[in-house]
Design an enzyme around this catalytic site. Structure first.
Site, PDB file in Angstrom:
ATOM      1  N   ASP A   1     103.884  34.798  21.238  1.00 53.86           N
ATOM      2  CA  ASP A   1     104.794  35.935  21.276  1.00 53.86           C
ATOM      3  C   ASP A   1     106.152  35.461  20.783  1.00 53.86           C
ATOM      4  O   ASP A   1     106.662  34.436  21.251  1.00 53.86           O
ATOM      5  CB  ASP A   1     104.929  36.476  22.707  1.00 53.86           C
ATOM      6  CG  ASP A   1     103.667  37.210  23.156  1.00 53.86           C
ATOM      7  OD1 ASP A   1     102.798  37.477  22.299  1.00 53.86           O
ATOM      8  OD2 ASP A   1     103.545  37.510  24.353  1.00 53.86           O
TER       9      ASP A   1
ATOM     10  N   ASP B   1      95.636  48.012  24.023  1.00 57.36           N
ATOM     11  CA  ASP B   1      95.937  47.639  25.410  1.00 57.36           C
ATOM     12  C   ASP B   1      95.437  48.784  26.291  1.00 57.36           C
ATOM     13  O   ASP B   1      95.701  49.945  25.987  1.00 57.36           O
ATOM     14  CB  ASP B   1      97.448  47.497  25.633  1.00 57.36           C
ATOM     15  CG  ASP B   1      98.079  46.436  24.739  1.00 57.36           C
ATOM     16  OD1 ASP B   1      97.361  45.510  24.322  1.00 57.36           O
ATOM     17  OD2 ASP B   1      99.287  46.553  24.454  1.00 57.36           O
TER      18      ASP B   1
END
Lengths: 250, 200
Positions: free
Chosen positions: A11, A130
């Site tokens: 990330d 997600d």
């Protein structure tokens, strides 16, 4: 024999690697290019870089970073985070990315998948999904899991594939960051789709990863913290998977 | 001089980056004179076979490439365009390698359902020619493709995905690889180095 892929995920915020615990409490874990090169040398099969910058400045930094990654890294890498248009995808392709993930923007406007696949090919588009369970039903969420949508996981995954997504990257927000393992039954159901499935969110041990690649029938496992904090180095993981009879590239 | 054929099929950057990492100097070009003068030619390619073939024809490179005498390496679609035909868009190709490119069948196998495209790291076997010097049987290379060339006498490496296909082809000074050496880590780097070191 086609190997199951092990994919470290990095990330990135403002050009630096961070890892979220439940996407919150971000911690720095190192220079993205150096960390990626280290993982590639250790046997990572692919890398995923997700831009979680909140600003335009951060996004520009990310594109420059992609150029540096492409120059250095000799394995495939996927980039994602905030891709909302064909132009965004094209900019990252030009910078050297092998694939892009689309997530929230595709939920908002699914034709984004068709448009990117038509222009650059299905192999370039990964649909990142997600979801979390609400009353026993998998609800697709956006914005790092914070916003539930009207969409249901399996229906949306099927639609994404029909629109041209070449792979599905599924993260269970119930499991992400918990290190309690993956929802294998859910992955096994996704595996009925005709494209590769990348399992994300929940890896804490070698057994978790082995389970999702066998019972969960996933083609690849993506993880972050077990690699970033060197809890399970990639060579150790791959050796352990091979000992369990799982085809991996060593 | 190494020439990388630039015929507007998209991303040449990964091949360019791999050549940079190998320390090689190269030119991106579609100029027939430069291709004829080069001592190595690389024909990359992504996208769809019939439209890629049309782009070669527009630049009259379909007549030039088969007459080159230096080592030539086709990568992925580049290799497919060096075969006789491709089922993708029903393309008639350059006919350097005596084989046809067919859609991967996918479907079931003893290892479970096979997905198409064939994406990821897979093994190469039956390695022949100096292109694979120093590499062992079963080395892993990176693939992303839905079409593949049938095996033929020019096959110099195979991969099995349901059925065996030509992972690499070689005939005289011409070579082709279905996988992406530029994305295949140390194995890919060795193949690129071997190609750059080939004796014409």
């Amino acid at each position: 024999m086609l190997a199951k892929r092990i994919i470290p995920c990095l990330d990135i915020r403002d050009g630096q690697t961070v890892k979220g615990i439940h996407f919150e409490e971000l911690r720095r874990v190192g220079d993205p290019v150096e960390l990626g090169a280290k993982y590639a040398a250790e046997g990572a099969d692919e890398l995923v870089y997700l831009d979680i910058s909140a600003t335009q400045e951060g996004r520009r930094t990310f594109t420059d970073l992609v150029t540096r990654i492409a120059a250095r890294i000799d394995i495939p890498f996927t980039v994602g985070g905030g891709i909302a248009s064909v132009d965004d995808a094209g900019r990252l392709l030009d910078a050297g990315a092998d694939k892009v993930t689309v997530n929230s923007a595709a939920v908002r406007d699914p034709s984004l998948i068709d448009a990117i696949a038509a222009k650059y090919g299905s192999q370039f588009v990964v649909a990142a999904i997600d979801a979390r369970t609400v009353d026993g039903r998998w609800v697709v969420t956006t914005h790092g899991g914070r916003r539930p949508t009207e969409r249901e996981l399996f229906t949306w995954a099927r639609e994404a594939v029909d629109r041209g997504a070449g792979e599905i990257l599924f993260t269970s927000m119930d499991h992400d960051g918990t290190k309690n393992g993956y929802p294998c039954e859910t992955f096994a159901r996704l595996a009925e789709l005709p494209v590769p499935i990348i399992a994300s969110g929940g890896a804490g041990t070698v057994d978790h990863i082995a389970e999702v690649l066998t019972a969960g029938r996933a083609d690849a496992a993506l993880a972050a913290s077990i690699f970033h904090y060197n809890e399970t180095p990639i060579p150790t993981l791959k050796q352990a998977l091979r000992e369990r009879g799982i085809p991996v590239r060593l | 001089m190494i020439a990388v054929v630039d015929y507007a099929t998209g991303n040449l950057r990964s091949v360019a980056n791999a050549l940079h990492r190998a320390g090689a100097e190269f030119t991106l070009t579609a100029d027939p004179a430069l291709l004829r003068a080069a001592d190595r030619v690389i024909l990359p390619g992504v996208g769809e076979a019939s439209s890629a073939m049309a782009k070669l024809r527009e630049r009259e490179l379909d007549g030039v490439i088969p007459t080159l005498t230096c080592p030539v390496l086709g990568i992925c679609i580049g290799m497919q365009l060096m075969c006789l035909t491709s089922e993708e868009g029903d393309a008639r190709c350059m006919g350097i390698f005596p084989t046809h490119v067919r859609r991967l069948r996918g479907g079931a196998s003893e290892e479970g359902p096979l997905k198409v495209p064939h994406v990821g790291w897979d093994t190469i076997e039956g390695l022949r020619t100096p292109l694979f010097d120093g590499l062992h049987e079963g080395s892993f290379v990176y693939y992303v493709h839905s079409f593949a060339a049938e095996t033929c006498p020019a096959t110099i490496a195979t991969t099995r995905y349901g059925e065996s296909f030509s992972a690499a082809l070689g005939r005289r000074n011409f070579y082709g690889v279905q996988f992406h050496p530029e994305k295949s880590g140390a194995t890919g780097a060795a193949i690129i180095r071997n190609f750059l070191n080939l004796h014409p």
